[in-house]
Design a protein around this motif. Structure first.
Motif, mmCIF file in Angstrom:
data_model
loop_
_atom_site.group_PDB
_atom_site.id
_atom_site.type_symbol
_atom_site.label_atom_id
_atom_site.label_comp_id
_atom_site.label_asym_id
_atom_site.label_seq_id
_atom_site.Cartn_x
_atom_site.Cartn_y
_atom_site.Cartn_z
ATOM 1 N N LEU A 181 0.392 -16.304 1.434
ATOM 2 C CA LEU A 181 0.532 -15.797 2.803
ATOM 3 C C LEU A 181 -0.168 -16.719 3.799
ATOM 4 C CD1 LEU A 181 -0.096 -12.006 2.104
ATOM 5 C CD2 LEU A 181 2.062 -13.022 2.858
ATOM 6 N N ILE A 182 -1.354 -17.183 3.421
ATOM 7 C CA ILE A 182 -2.109 -18.079 4.301
ATOM 8 C C ILE A 182 -1.366 -19.391 4.516
ATOM 9 C CG2 ILE A 182 -4.186 -19.521 4.423
ATOM 10 C CD1 ILE A 182 -5.712 -17.243 3.088
ATOM 11 N N ALA A 183 -0.751 -19.891 3.447
ATOM 12 C CA ALA A 183 -0.118 -21.216 3.500
ATOM 13 C C ALA A 183 1.264 -21.206 4.138
ATOM 14 C CB ALA A 183 -0.017 -21.784 2.083
ATOM 15 N N SER A 184 1.792 -20.025 4.449
ATOM 16 C CA SER A 184 3.134 -19.947 5.018
ATOM 17 C C SER A 184 3.262 -20.800 6.280
ATOM 18 C CB SER A 184 3.487 -18.498 5.349
ATOM 19 O OG SER A 184 4.729 -18.420 6.012
ATOM 20 N N GLU A 185 4.291 -21.618 6.320
ATOM 21 C CA GLU A 185 4.525 -22.476 7.490
ATOM 22 C C GLU A 185 5.520 -21.854 8.457
ATOM 23 O OE1 GLU A 185 5.671 -26.315 6.112
ATOM 24 O OE2 GLU A 185 3.730 -26.740 5.163
ATOM 25 N N THR A 186 6.089 -20.718 8.085
ATOM 26 C CA THR A 186 7.082 -20.077 8.941
ATOM 27 C C THR A 186 6.566 -18.807 9.609
ATOM 28 O OG1 THR A 186 7.981 -18.863 7.039
ATOM 29 C CG2 THR A 186 8.980 -20.990 7.567
ATOM 30 N N GLU A 187 5.503 -18.215 9.044
ATOM 31 C CA GLU A 187 4.957 -16.972 9.585
ATOM 32 C C GLU A 187 3.435 -17.047 9.649
ATOM 33 O OE1 GLU A 187 6.868 -14.668 10.705
ATOM 34 O OE2 GLU A 187 8.795 -15.120 9.785
ATOM 35 N N ASP A 188 2.853 -16.374 10.645
ATOM 36 C CA ASP A 188 1.395 -16.274 10.755
ATOM 37 C C ASP A 188 0.960 -14.900 10.245
ATOM 38 O OD1 ASP A 188 0.745 -18.800 11.765
ATOM 39 O OD2 ASP A 188 1.271 -18.199 13.807
ATOM 40 N N TRP A 189 0.664 -14.841 8.941
ATOM 41 C CA TRP A 189 0.263 -13.591 8.311
ATOM 42 C C TRP A 189 -1.257 -13.446 8.308
ATOM 43 C CZ3 TRP A 189 4.259 -10.574 7.682
ATOM 44 C CH2 TRP A 189 5.499 -11.083 7.284
ATOM 45 N N VAL A 190 -1.718 -12.217 8.478
ATOM 46 C CA VAL A 190 -3.128 -11.880 8.277
ATOM 47 C C VAL A 190 -3.184 -10.827 7.175
ATOM 48 C CG1 VAL A 190 -5.235 -10.923 9.257
ATOM 49 C CG2 VAL A 190 -3.757 -12.374 10.668
ATOM 50 N N PRO A 191 -3.618 -11.188 5.961
ATOM 51 C CA PRO A 191 -3.708 -10.201 4.873
ATOM 52 C C PRO A 191 -4.803 -9.169 5.153
ATOM 53 C CG PRO A 191 -3.693 -12.465 4.027
ATOM 54 C CD PRO A 191 -3.925 -12.548 5.497
ATOM 55 N N VAL A 192 -4.476 -7.906 4.902
ATOM 56 C CA VAL A 192 -5.428 -6.794 5.053
ATOM 57 C C VAL A 192 -5.467 -6.072 3.712
ATOM 58 C CG1 VAL A 192 -5.993 -4.691 6.312
ATOM 59 C CG2 VAL A 192 -4.836 -6.581 7.498
ATOM 60 N N ILE A 193 -6.619 -6.076 3.049
ATOM 61 C CA ILE A 193 -6.707 -5.643 1.653
ATOM 62 C C ILE A 193 -7.527 -4.361 1.514
ATOM 63 C CG2 ILE A 193 -7.410 -6.322 -0.677
ATOM 64 C CD1 ILE A 193 -7.261 -9.259 0.346
ATOM 65 N N ALA A 194 -6.947 -3.370 0.850
ATOM 66 C CA ALA A 194 -7.653 -2.127 0.519
ATOM 67 C C ALA A 194 -8.363 -2.306 -0.823
ATOM 68 C CB ALA A 194 -6.668 -0.961 0.434
ATOM 69 N N PRO A 195 -9.593 -1.791 -0.951
ATOM 70 C CA PRO A 195 -10.410 -2.021 -2.164
ATOM 71 C C PRO A 195 -10.061 -1.098 -3.334
ATOM 72 C CG PRO A 195 -11.658 -0.709 -0.626
ATOM 73 C CD PRO A 195 -10.349 -1.022 0.067
ATOM 74 N N ILE A 196 -8.841 -1.215 -3.801
ATOM 75 C CA ILE A 196 -8.365 -0.472 -4.961
ATOM 76 C C ILE A 196 -7.960 -1.494 -6.025
ATOM 77 C CG2 ILE A 196 -6.603 1.099 -5.857
ATOM 78 C CD1 ILE A 196 -8.485 2.499 -3.986
ATOM 79 N N GLY A 197 -8.418 -1.305 -7.262
ATOM 80 C CA GLY A 197 -8.101 -2.256 -8.329
ATOM 81 C C GLY A 197 -7.574 -1.559 -9.562
ATOM 82 N N VAL A 198 -7.119 -2.358 -10.512
ATOM 83 C CA VAL A 198 -6.541 -1.824 -11.743
ATOM 84 C C VAL A 198 -7.231 -2.465 -12.939
ATOM 85 C CG1 VAL A 198 -4.425 -1.504 -13.072
ATOM 86 C CG2 VAL A 198 -4.324 -1.561 -10.583
ATOM 87 N N ALA A 199 -7.555 -1.646 -13.943
ATOM 88 C CA ALA A 199 -8.150 -2.143 -15.179
ATOM 89 C C ALA A 199 -7.064 -2.678 -16.107
ATOM 90 C CB ALA A 199 -8.940 -1.034 -15.870
ATOM 91 N N GLU A 200 -7.479 -3.327 -17.176
ATOM 92 C CA GLU A 200 -6.526 -3.895 -18.129
ATOM 93 C C GLU A 200 -5.633 -2.826 -18.746
ATOM 94 O OE1 GLU A 200 -5.914 -6.931 -18.593
ATOM 95 O OE2 GLU A 200 -7.675 -8.092 -17.946
ATOM 96 N N ASP A 201 -6.149 -1.584 -18.830
ATOM 97 C CA ASP A 201 -5.348 -0.511 -19.426
ATOM 98 C C ASP A 201 -4.439 0.176 -18.418
ATOM 99 O OD1 ASP A 201 -7.111 0.940 -17.895
ATOM 100 O OD2 ASP A 201 -7.998 2.059 -19.566
ATOM 101 N N GLY A 202 -4.421 -0.316 -17.176
ATOM 102 C CA GLY A 202 -3.544 0.246 -16.162
ATOM 103 C C GLY A 202 -4.158 1.330 -15.304
ATOM 104 N N GLN A 203 -5.396 1.716 -15.591
ATOM 105 C CA GLN A 203 -6.058 2.769 -14.820
ATOM 106 C C GLN A 203 -6.480 2.234 -13.448
ATOM 107 O OE1 GLN A 203 -6.750 6.187 -15.402
ATOM 108 N NE2 GLN A 203 -7.266 5.949 -13.233
ATOM 109 N N THR A 204 -6.265 3.041 -12.421
ATOM 110 C CA THR A 204 -6.631 2.680 -11.052
ATOM 111 C C THR A 204 -8.083 3.076 -10.776
ATOM 112 O OG1 THR A 204 -4.361 2.968 -10.268
ATOM 113 C CG2 THR A 204 -6.102 3.042 -8.612
#
Length: 309
Positions: A181-204
């Protein structure tokens, strides 16, 4: 008075002088990544949120690559209260059972995340700068493991493990999506990230936003990480704000009991991010208008800078 000299109080000249003085700093951060942890009670103030979004857009237009990681503790608490779900905290971390996890993901990845992305898009509408809302679950961005905590019984002095439920710690950040997203040469994106992750077993899992910001900043090799808080910086033993410190000095504040409460995890996050390759982390008051701009583009700074040495 010479006609070539600026007249006292002339706002046009004052603005031009400010821009000229900022030029060296603009060049320092040109095309560099700055990870911004946005949270606290300021998120509930729409006027402050709009100003934050406008400043993020300005950073993008000045050649900086901002990446926003947000929290949402007050919003989660409000929704839990409405749902009649009670929650407890251990060492500043919310004990997250299945019901709480469901609410946390709904609030963080839904309402809060999309609102911040929307404000950025609206602020950047004329320049076509757009916020894009994501969570750590998207494209394998954030892999986590269950958080382990122990507490010492004050009577027996025996340590026992405290089960925080679905609270996680980052084990891996895959930065490809963000980097793309940062490297896009056609769009100026600003990533907005929510602090939710996933474990190896798929649990959120719910993850502390400061910790996620540090992990993302390290994975991206960010020039700066800005920890926006509700305080003006880190205070020393004399009560004064410390403008700059090394990793060893930050650790000493914790060891000597000068840093207390919520400042301890913020300093620990800052130190971890620097060890992971971030050039410096700044702890500053996100409630102050344009605090990010003052920190990055003036010689004065706006908080406490933590760096290797």
């Amino acid at each position: 008075m010479d006609d070539t000299e600026p007249r006292p109080g002339d706002p046009g000249w004052a603005t031009a002088r400010t821009l000229a003085e900022a030029l060296p700093y603009i060049q320092i951060y040109d095309r560099e990544t700055v990870v911004i942890k946005y949270g606290g009670h300021a998120m509930g103030d729409s006027a402050v949120a709009k100003q934050f979004a406008a400043d993020v857009v300005l950073l993008k237009l000045m050649g900086v690559n901002p990446v926003v990681v947000h929290g949402g503790g007050p919003q989660i608490s409000a929704m839990l209260d409405k749902a009649g779900v009670k929650s407890a905290f251990v060492d500043g971390l919310r004990v997250t059972d299945a019901d709480t996890m469901q609410v946390a993901e709904m609030v963080l990845s839904g309402a809060v995340n999309k609102e911040i992305a929307h404000w950025i898009t609206m602020a950047g509408k004329e320049a076509d700068v757009r916020g894009v809302g994501l969570s750590g679950k998207d494209a394998g961005l954030l892999t986590v493991e269950k958080t382990r905590r122990t507490r010492r019984d004050p009577d027996s002095m025996i340590e026992h493990e405290v089960d925080l439920g679905f609270v996680g710690e980052p084990t891996k950040v895959d930065p490809k999506l963000i980097a793309g997203l940062i490297a896009s040469e056609t769009e100026d994106w600003v990533p907005v990230i929510a602090p939710i992750g996933v474990a190896e077993d798929g649990q959120t899992y719910n993850v502390n936003a400061d910790t996620v910001a540090g992990a993302v900043a390290g994975a991206l090799g960010a020039k700066r990480m800005l920890l926006l808080t509700d305080v003006p910086g880190v205070r020393g033993a004399d009560g004064e704000i410390i403008r700059q410190m090394t990793l060893s000095e930050a650790q000493a504040l914790i060891d000597d009991g000068v840093a207390t409460g919520g400042m301890i995890p913020k300093l620990e996050t800052a130190m971890a991010a620097v060890r992971d390759g971030v050039e410096a982390v700044v702890i500053l008051d996100g409630r102050r208008p344009h605090a990010m701009l003052v920190e990055l583009f003036t010689e004065h700074g706006a908080g406490t800078l933590v760096q290797a040495g």
